[in-house]
Design an enzyme around this catalytic site. Structure first.
Site, PDB file in Angstrom:
ATOM      1  N   SER A  64       2.953  -0.821  -3.704  1.00 17.35           N
ATOM      2  CA  SER A  64       3.730   0.187  -4.436  1.00 17.35           C
ATOM      3  C   SER A  64       3.115   0.639  -5.754  1.00 17.35           C
ATOM      4  CB  SER A  64       5.150  -0.325  -4.688  1.00 17.35           C
ATOM      5  OG  SER A  64       5.910  -0.247  -3.498  1.00 17.35           O
ATOM      6  N   LYS A  67       2.545   4.363  -6.078  1.00 20.13           N
ATOM      7  CA  LYS A  67       3.560   5.303  -6.569  1.00 20.13           C
ATOM      8  C   LYS A  67       3.198   5.869  -7.943  1.00 20.13           C
ATOM      9  CE  LYS A  67       7.537   3.384  -4.044  1.00 20.13           C
ATOM     10  NZ  LYS A  67       6.965   2.256  -3.322  1.00 20.13           N
ATOM     11  N   SER A 295      11.318   1.320  -6.996  1.00 22.70           N
ATOM     12  CA  SER A 295      10.248   1.346  -5.994  1.00 22.70           C
ATOM     13  C   SER A 295      10.749   1.927  -4.672  1.00 22.70           C
ATOM     14  CB  SER A 295       9.674  -0.062  -5.771  1.00 22.70           C
ATOM     15  OG  SER A 295       8.362   0.021  -5.256  1.00 22.70           O
ATOM     16  N   LYS A 406       4.114  -1.223 -13.067  1.00 24.52           N
ATOM     17  CA  LYS A 406       4.566  -1.025 -11.690  1.00 24.52           C
ATOM     18  C   LYS A 406       4.031  -2.162 -10.849  1.00 24.52           C
ATOM     19  CE  LYS A 406       6.598   0.939  -8.346  1.00 24.52           C
ATOM     20  NZ  LYS A 406       6.866  -0.452  -7.898  1.00 24.52           N
TER      21      LYS A 406
END
Length: 467
Positions: A64, A67, A295, A406
């Site tokens: 993720s 992203k 997420s 993140k």
């Protein structure tokens, strides 16, 4: 006077030494903490240090952390004022409901659209226009065994209620199970799963298994450990059009709106129609904050397809959306992803590959331009919110509140990319952590190796940043 001068010089050296000693030099913990065979890619740069790196040009599954690329490309290409629009229009006796891939659209929004248009009767058909997107609704590299759960819900222009439905399963005393689906959920669920003890599960190697069909039917089999309370379940809609049309039929019924024809999928985008009402989503920063902090894969994938459609002026897809991200970031931010592999915008595909260098270039650009991007506050904060609120290595001081980043997790992959913030809460130290092929031995009596590694890494980076 000379004695006083010498004394002042010595005092200055002592103060200088203590000042320098208060801020450590950043360093990486020993990879020996991690199991043998683990691959690690690391980068870090504090305001006062040189760039540290390890395996910085090696390709890793981003999970993720991908992203971040999707979000930055969206900020640059779509702009903060961007909103998804879902419209209701009339063409002859037909109504046309045009979906745009808005990942936040709900049944209540559809109901409000009909109310705003003052619809009491639909003399012809209700046509659903899904031409905003094209191609696969599930990206190349998504594992087949997770397609039934909501974090891998299809990316479709027809997105309603997150394309996710809820249900539950109960264990019975006689060793059987029973299922429950709320009345408003237009799916069917059946179960042949056996209710067993935890010891039986261990001996029989039996787990709960899910199979789903394109008619939004779900079948549970295998075994479930006996439990007092029902097990909540969340299923990814397999057929977005069927789910949306059935849901809309119920909305029409609840609002006493007569449909003389039927709900159909529009075969082509209508050339001329009178617009009756429009629903707008929240602005892009609101959508991105949810996407990054929670997420949310659906948000990331729909935004990726939207980028492809917007940049190339055609129906969006995983293919043109991934290429749009690469092109936008290279042209506008000088971030070169030419040797990266992007199959989606969420990081769910196991085929995705990026390097620490790619992430570092992205974070460096964000840090330098955050006064106009306003990007950093959209990311999760360690021990405070989003996916970092309960991360084992980040729940306690001194790491809690000092990391904005993140995370990204897949099978055997544990990634982090972001910033250590300074005393004013501003991004100071940039870091990238990509860890894959991580296979620890089962041992519940000690702290997980990845937690030990992260704790050592981020405690040092904080000491090297905050005086």
């Amino acid at each position: 006077m000379r004695l006083l001068s010498v004394s002042i010089s010595i005092l200055t050296l002592i103060l200088s030494f203590h000042s320098q000693a208060a801020v450590e030099k950043p360093h990486f913990p020993s990879p020996d903490i991690l199991p043998t065979g683990t691959r690690v890619g690391l980068m870090a740069k504090s305001p006062t240090s040189t760039l540290l790196y390890k395996n910085n040009d090696m390709l890793f599954p981003p999970a993720s952390t991908l992203k971040l690329f999707t979000a930055l490309a969206a900020k640059i290409e779509l702009g903060d004022d961007f909103r998804y629009q879902t419209t209701l229009a009339q063409s002859g006796s037909d109504l046309i409901l045009t979906f745009s891939g808005d990942p936040s659209l709900t049944s209540a929004d559809i109901e409000q659209l009909l109310s705003d248009a003052k619809i009491k009767e639909i003399k012809g058909n209700l046509l659903i226009d899904n031409t905003a997107f094209t191609g696969y609704e599930k990206a190349v590299g998504w594992p087949w065994d997770i397609l039934g759960v909501c974090y891998s819900t299809p990316s479709s222009a027809i997105t309603l209620n997150n394309n996710c439905v809820m249900a539950s399963i109960y264990t019975n005393k006689d060793g059987t199970t029973r299922s429950f689906v709320p009345e408003h959920q237009p799916i069917t669920l059946s179960t042949s799963a056996r209710a067993i003890t935890r010891q039986q599960q261990k001996e029989q190697y039996c787990d709960l298994e899910l199979n789903a069909t394109q008619t939004n039917q779900y079948f549970l089999s295998g075994c479930l450990v006996k439990r007092e309370q029902p097990l909540p379940l969340n299923f990814a809609v397999q057929n977005p059009f069927l789910y949306a049309s059935t849901t809309i039929q119920q909305i029409l019924k609840d609002n006493h709106i007569k449909l003389n024809g039927s709900i159909q999928l529009a075969q082509a985008k209508p050339h001329s129609a009178k617009q009756l009402a429009t629903h707008q989503s929240a602005t892009l920063p609101v959508l991105l904050e949810h996407m990054l902090k929670d997420s949310d894969n659906l948000y990331a994938n729909n935004i990726t397809k939207t980028l492809g459609g917007h940049f190339f002026k055609q129906a969006g897809s995983f293919t043109n959306g991934s290429q749009a991200i690469k092109t936008i970031l290279k042209q506008q931010a000088k971030i070169d992803l030419s040797n990266a592999i992007l199959e989606d915008g969420s990081g769910l595909s196991r085929n995705n590959r990026i390097s620490p260098n790619h992430l570092y270039a992205l974070l460096k650009y964000i840090k330098a331009n955050d006064h106009k991007l306003h990007f950093v506050h959209l990311m999760p904060t360690a021990g405070v919110n989003g996916t970092l609120e309960y991360r084992a290595s980040m729940r306690k001081a001194p790491i809690k509140g000092q990391i904005v980043a993140k995370s990204g997790s897949l099978f055997a992959t544990h990634n982090m990319a972001g910033f250590v913030v300074d005393e004013q809460g501003q991004p100071a130290t940039i870091f990238v952590q990509l860890v894959t092929d991580y296979h620890p031995q089962a041992n519940t009596s000690t702290i997980a190796p990845i937690t030990q590694f992260e704790t050592a890494l981020y405690q040092n980076l904080i000491k090297a940043t905050v005086k």
